[in-house]
Structures are given as structure tokens and as C-alpha cells.
Design an enzyme around this catalytic site. Sequence first.
Site, short mmCIF file in Angstrom:
data_model
loop_
_atom_site.label_atom_id
_atom_site.label_comp_id
_atom_site.label_asym_id
_atom_site.label_seq_id
_atom_site.Cartn_x
_atom_site.Cartn_y
_atom_site.Cartn_z
N ARG A 21 0.87 -1.23 -0.03
CA ARG A 21 -0.01 0.01 -0.04
C ARG A 21 0.85 1.20 0.02
O ARG A 21 0.48 2.30 -0.62
CB ARG A 21 -0.88 0.09 1.25
N GLY A 67 -1.09 -11.59 -5.13
CA GLY A 67 -2.78 -11.32 -5.47
C GLY A 67 -2.88 -9.67 -4.85
O GLY A 67 -3.74 -9.27 -5.58
N ASP A 118 -4.80 -15.13 7.04
CA ASP A 118 -3.61 -15.79 6.48
C ASP A 118 -2.87 -16.47 7.36
O ASP A 118 -1.73 -17.00 7.21
CB ASP A 118 -2.81 -14.46 6.01
N GLN A 160 -8.49 -6.67 -0.32
CA GLN A 160 -8.10 -6.43 -1.42
C GLN A 160 -9.04 -5.58 -2.50
O GLN A 160 -8.82 -4.88 -3.27
CB GLN A 160 -7.41 -7.71 -2.29
C1 S3P Z 1 -4.63 -8.90 1.83
C2 S3P Z 1 -5.80 -9.14 2.12
C3 S3P Z 1 -6.16 -10.59 2.14
C4 S3P Z 1 -5.13 -11.51 2.55
C5 S3P Z 1 -3.89 -11.26 1.59
C6 S3P Z 1 -3.38 -9.69 1.83
C7 S3P Z 1 -4.24 -7.34 1.64
O1 S3P Z 1 -6.89 -11.16 0.92
O2 S3P Z 1 -5.42 -12.79 2.37
O3 S3P Z 1 -2.67 -11.95 2.06
O4 S3P Z 1 -3.14 -6.91 1.83
O5 S3P Z 1 -5.34 -6.49 1.42
P1 S3P Z 1 -8.34 -10.89 0.48
O6 S3P Z 1 -8.59 -9.72 0.50
O7 S3P Z 1 -8.52 -11.81 -0.61
O8 S3P Z 1 -9.07 -11.38 1.76
#
Ligand code: S3P
Length: 442
Positions: A29, A97, A322, A171
Site C-alpha cells: 500500500r 494477489g 492468513d 483487496q
Molecule cells: C490482503 C488481503 C487478504 C489477505 C492477503 C493480503 C491485503 O486477501 O489474504 O494476503 O493486503 O489486502 P483478501 O482480500 O482476498 O481477503
Amino acid sequence: MSGSVIIKNKIKSFNKSISVPGDKSISIRWLILASQAIGKSRAYNLLESDDIRNTISSIRSLGVKIKKSKGHCEINGVGLNGFNDNKNITINAGNSGTFARLFCGLIAKSENKFKLIGDKSLSKRDFSRVIKPLNKFGIKFLSNNNKLPLIIEGTSFLRPITFEEDKGSAQVKSAIMITSLNTPGETVIKCIPSRNHTELMFKHCLKIPIKINKRGKYEIIKVQGMKQFKGFDYNIPGDISSAAFFIGLTILSNNSKLLIKKVNINKSRSGIIEILKRMNAKIKLMNKKFYYGEEIADIKVESSNFLRSIKCPKKLNTKSIDEFLIIFLICANAKGISEFNNIHELRQKESDRLKVASNFLRQIGIKVVEKIGSLKIYGNPNLKLDNRFEVKGFLKDHRVFMMSCIAALTMGGNFKIHDKDSVNSSFPNFLKILKKLGASIN
Ligand code: S3P
């Protein structure tokens, strides 16, 4: 070649103090937001891992200057919509991701086409979750059935949206918030609460208008867009998702104590602490401080012999998303049957963590009942392993690798664990810290 490790011996008792690397969510971020600030920003203790390297090189390809020196990273922010992107850039998010989803919002206002690609694990993951809300803003996507590769085309006519986010995905929420920065008017997100680092940075670092209210189980977030913001420095705290493996190691080892310094224990991230306390684990938070709205503490943890099972309240799911793999392993050692419901999001991670965890626990002789969105673990405090085990085929999921190492170091047996390079996604010095604590790993 991604290598493997052999662990044949349990770790001996230890009493030490460690630090874990900077928080991955906050590092990503900071890079994304500082790139759009006006002027210079510096981060201290930015995570150094593959996910962050991919984030940095992607942002550099938007024409942003990023300088890495010993001890800090400096970005010359270009202001909102100031990217100097060329046509047809390919962005490789690797395994990340978070970066991939947030990137879709970052270039919301660029009229160039971007191709977003990733590794094998990321290419299996769902992008409809960001495509849907960002389409409403006016961003166009071409995808391979909602999976990578994506072709993304932003627009200079972004329109504000109202969106209901019902997965508890930070996310998705953050991709919408990042898009809202370049969007005139007010963007409204009704969402299941999840990690709130983006909200805290908007409020405390960017100082842009954001309102957050509770409505039943939802949060309503309202952001006013098109407000330029200045560069900001940030000292990134340790990542609780990395600390989690060392918390698990200590709880499950004999006669050991560990102090983990300066970890982010933000309430939206520290479900693991709440869960472990309920399970009778010896864990304490010390020297609590606030920093830009984030809460930071030293975590003191000790071997815990009388663990009891937990029926995990659903409201802790997004707060420990996580950390479930290591929590499941601890449950395998607790007295009684532990139960986790509404955790189908675990199937959407770097690997299908619900399936991988069930297979792993069965392999070490623990009874589990796995359903589409739930898991029951029949704990056995007397579990002692002496067989050979091979852990592989988990899509190089870094957290599966680390959980398997903790199992091998605390439960016995002779383990061969594949894909050791997977730790480079989030925690490159994981094995080094284990060795510092006395682990014997080949
Ligand atoms: C994250 C959000 C989570 C988490 C990922 C990091 C983030 O995913 O599992 O490791 O930094 O916003 P999701 O938004 O898919 O829950």
C-alpha cells in the site's frame, strides 16, 4: 529449481528475541499510494521480498522513480494521474494477489492498455471480484474467464460508485478505494470489515476525506476523490502473518520462550492472538504503541502444554485469514475438536488452503472433516510423529511451506518439504531465523 528442505529433528528449547520483516500489506500500500503523492516519500523497514520487488518494478514501469538504499526506500511521487506510462505495458505481479488486485485500481485513469500477468498460482485466482466493481467505475477488462491474463483499459471519465463487498476482502475494498482517488465525487463501499490499512493510510498519511461508519455487520466507507496529497514517510512495523509461524513454533515447542519485537497488532489483523488466548496459549502483548492509526507491540510467547480446542467465532475470520494454516496446526495439538465455519475464502488463496491443510493434517494422522466452507479438527495433544513425510504439490504457497516446517520442528518425524524458494514471496529470511533459534534444517 525451487529446492526442498529436510527436517529430521525437533527444535531444542530456546529463549530468544527476534524481529520479523516489514508488513507485506502495508509495504504494498505504501508503494502504491506514495507513487501517486506529490513529492518524495520514504519507507523504512519496507519488506524485501519477491512480491515487493514485483510491485516496485511494475510501478517503475509507470514512469515513477524509486530508489532503494540501505535502510530505506524513496519514491518520487508523480501526483494523482501523473504516471508517464507507455502503450501496451505488461505488468507481472508474480505471486502477489494483493498487488495484482490493487494495480487494477491504480491505473484507473490511464487510457493505455495494460496486460496483467502472474505466476501459475496467481493465474488460477479469481479476478471477477475486482472486475465487477471497477467495471462500474468505467474501467474495461478483457480476461481469461475472470482469470489472468487481464487486459485493463482505464478511462478519464471515471464515475463514482456505490458497491457492496460481501466477502470481507481487503483487496477488493482497497482496489475500489484506490480507484476512488482519481474519481470525482463520493465513492461508497458497504463492506464486511477486513484489514483496514488502506483506510488508516488515507486518513493519517494522505489526509484525504474519508468517513467510516458501522451499520450492523457492515462498515460504510465514503471517500471523496480527486484530492491531491503530499508524500509521506512511513516506518513499517513487523508482519503479524510472518510472526505467526514463530508464535506457533514456540507454543508447540518444549520449554521455550520468544519475544517478537515491533509487530503490527492492528485489531483487524490480530485474530490469531485472540484465538490463541482462547485456546489457553501463553501469549502476551507488551509495549503497545500507535503509529498512523496502526497498533504496534512486542509479542511474548511461551511453550503452552494445556491447549484447548476452539469453536472459532466467524467475526475472527477476516482478522486471521492468513494465519489459519498455523492456527490449524496448533489445533491439531489441542485437546478437543476445533471448528471453523464460513472460511471458504481460504480456497481462494495462493493455494486452496482448506484442502491443503486437510490433506496435511490427515497425512500426520489427525482426523479432520472438511466441507466446502468449514473445517473440524480432532486435536491430539499426544501426537508424536516418527514416520517419513513428503510435503509437495501446494502450488508453491509460501505459507504452506512455512507451516510444514513448524510441524516438522515441533512434532517429530522425518520431513522432506518441497518448494523452499516459496518463502521469497513474503519472508525470505524465514529459514535463517529458524536456524538462529537452533533449528537443524538441511
Ligand atoms: C490482503 C488481503 C487478504 C489477505 C492477503 C493480503 C491485503 O486477501 O489474504 O494476503 O493486503 O489486502 P483478501 O482480500 O482476498 O481477503
